[in-house]
Structure formats: structure tokens, C-alpha cells
Motif scaffolding. Structure first.
Motif, mmCIF file in Angstrom:
data_model
loop_
_atom_site.group_PDB
_atom_site.id
_atom_site.type_symbol
_atom_site.label_atom_id
_atom_site.label_comp_id
_atom_site.label_asym_id
_atom_site.label_seq_id
_atom_site.Cartn_x
_atom_site.Cartn_y
_atom_site.Cartn_z
ATOM 1 N N ALA A 25 0.836 -1.200 0.000
ATOM 2 C CA ALA A 25 0.000 0.000 0.000
ATOM 3 C C ALA A 25 0.871 1.250 0.000
ATOM 4 O O ALA A 25 0.561 2.230 -0.688
ATOM 5 C CB ALA A 25 -0.919 0.001 1.220
ATOM 6 N N ARG A 26 1.957 1.229 0.734
ATOM 7 C CA ARG A 26 2.871 2.370 0.737
ATOM 8 C C ARG A 26 3.471 2.572 -0.658
ATOM 9 O O ARG A 26 3.596 3.700 -1.132
ATOM 10 C CB ARG A 26 3.972 2.133 1.770
ATOM 11 N N TYR A 27 3.843 1.480 -1.300
ATOM 12 C CA TYR A 27 4.434 1.600 -2.625
ATOM 13 C C TYR A 27 3.433 2.167 -3.635
ATOM 14 O O TYR A 27 3.751 3.062 -4.413
ATOM 15 C CB TYR A 27 4.969 0.262 -3.122
ATOM 16 N N ASP A 32 7.152 4.506 -3.157
ATOM 17 C CA ASP A 32 8.373 4.485 -2.359
ATOM 18 C C ASP A 32 8.450 3.131 -1.654
ATOM 19 O O ASP A 32 7.474 2.652 -1.102
ATOM 20 C CB ASP A 32 8.329 5.618 -1.326
ATOM 21 N N TRP A 33 9.635 2.505 -1.695
ATOM 22 C CA TRP A 33 9.841 1.249 -0.984
ATOM 23 C C TRP A 33 10.216 1.576 0.451
ATOM 24 O O TRP A 33 11.285 2.109 0.711
ATOM 25 C CB TRP A 33 10.962 0.435 -1.620
ATOM 26 N N GLN A 34 9.344 1.277 1.373
ATOM 27 C CA GLN A 34 9.648 1.491 2.781
ATOM 28 C C GLN A 34 9.750 0.119 3.443
ATOM 29 O O GLN A 34 8.748 -0.513 3.749
ATOM 30 C CB GLN A 34 8.578 2.335 3.453
ATOM 31 N N ARG A 92 -3.676 4.472 7.659
ATOM 32 C CA ARG A 92 -3.352 3.067 7.444
ATOM 33 C C ARG A 92 -2.358 2.551 8.476
ATOM 34 O O ARG A 92 -2.508 1.459 9.018
ATOM 35 C CB ARG A 92 -2.788 2.916 6.026
ATOM 36 N N LYS A 93 -1.355 3.354 8.765
ATOM 37 C CA LYS A 93 -0.308 2.928 9.689
ATOM 38 C C LYS A 93 -0.867 2.687 11.096
ATOM 39 O O LYS A 93 -0.524 1.695 11.744
ATOM 40 C CB LYS A 93 0.786 3.996 9.729
#
Length: 128
Positions: A25-27, A32-34, A92-93
């Protein structure tokens, strides 16, 4: 689902899914790859690997799983309060941290009950 190994297996699968969801979901949201989003996934894999040991009543593996679960709950609590106090929005986090905390408490509770029952069985076996 009363057995500690079953609850551990479900919780580890939830961690794997939540970690993968957070990472993807972040990507897709920010491109961005977290990799810190994969922390629950790695904990889930480790806890999943502990499941056969818990099922076979290996107390060392059971204690490792309980320690990892406790560490994950504490870390998630710290991060959740940091997120709540630092940012008013509930995103989301924060939901992921909440799922990790509630699932961890559920899993840890079953592990503690399992350890108590195991002690009672050993005490009863020693008396006879």
C-alpha cells in the motif's frame, strides 16, 4: 481454536498479511519502498516457524514466541502513541499498529494460559 499453536499460527499469518499489505500500500500510494513496513511480516514468519515447537510443547520455543510477541506489542504501542500524538489523522499505519497490538494481546494471552496448563500437567505428573 483454543490451542496456543493454532492462535500463534493465525496471528503469524495476520502479521504476514498486514506487513505485506502495508508495504504494498505504501508503494502504490507514494511509489516508495519502505522496508520498515516489512517488520510485521518478518515477525510473522519467525512466529510461524515457532508453531511446530509450540505444538510439540517445546517450552523454549514457546517462550521465544511469547518474548517476540511481547516485543512486538510494546514496539507497536510506542509507535501507535507516537503516531497519535504526532499526527491527528488516523491512517493506514495506525490501523496496522492497532491490529498488531490486539492480535498480539490475544496471542500472548493464549500462550500464558498454555504455559499455566503445561505447569499444572507437569505438577500432576510429578505427584503421581
Amino acid at each position: 481454536m483454543k490451542e496456543a499453536y493454532q492462535i500463534n499460527k493465525v496471528y503469524s499469518l495476520v502479521l504476514i498479511l498486514v506487513g505485506a499489505f502495508g508495504f504494498l500500500a505504501r508503494y502504490y500510494q507514494v511509489r516508495d519502498w519502505q522496508f520498515t513496513a516489512l517488520i510485521p511480516l518478518f515477525f510473522g514468519v519467525i512466529l510461524y516457524l515457532c508453531t511446530p515447537g509450540i505444538r510439540n510443547e517445546n517450552s523454549a520455543i514457546g517462550h521465544v514466541a511469547a518474548l517476540l510477541t511481547t516485543l512486538l506489542i510494546i514496539t507497536s504501542l510506542v509507535m501507535l502513541t507516537k503516531g497519535i500524538l504526532g499526527d491527528i489523522s488516523w491512517g493506514r499505519k495506525q490501523w496496522i499498529f492497532l491490529i498488531v497490538i490486539l492480535g498480539g494481546i490475544w496471542s500472548l494471552r493464549s500462550q500464558i494460559n498454555y504455559f499455566r496448563a503445561q505447569r499444572k500437567r507437569k505438577a500432576a505428573k510429578a505427584k503421581s
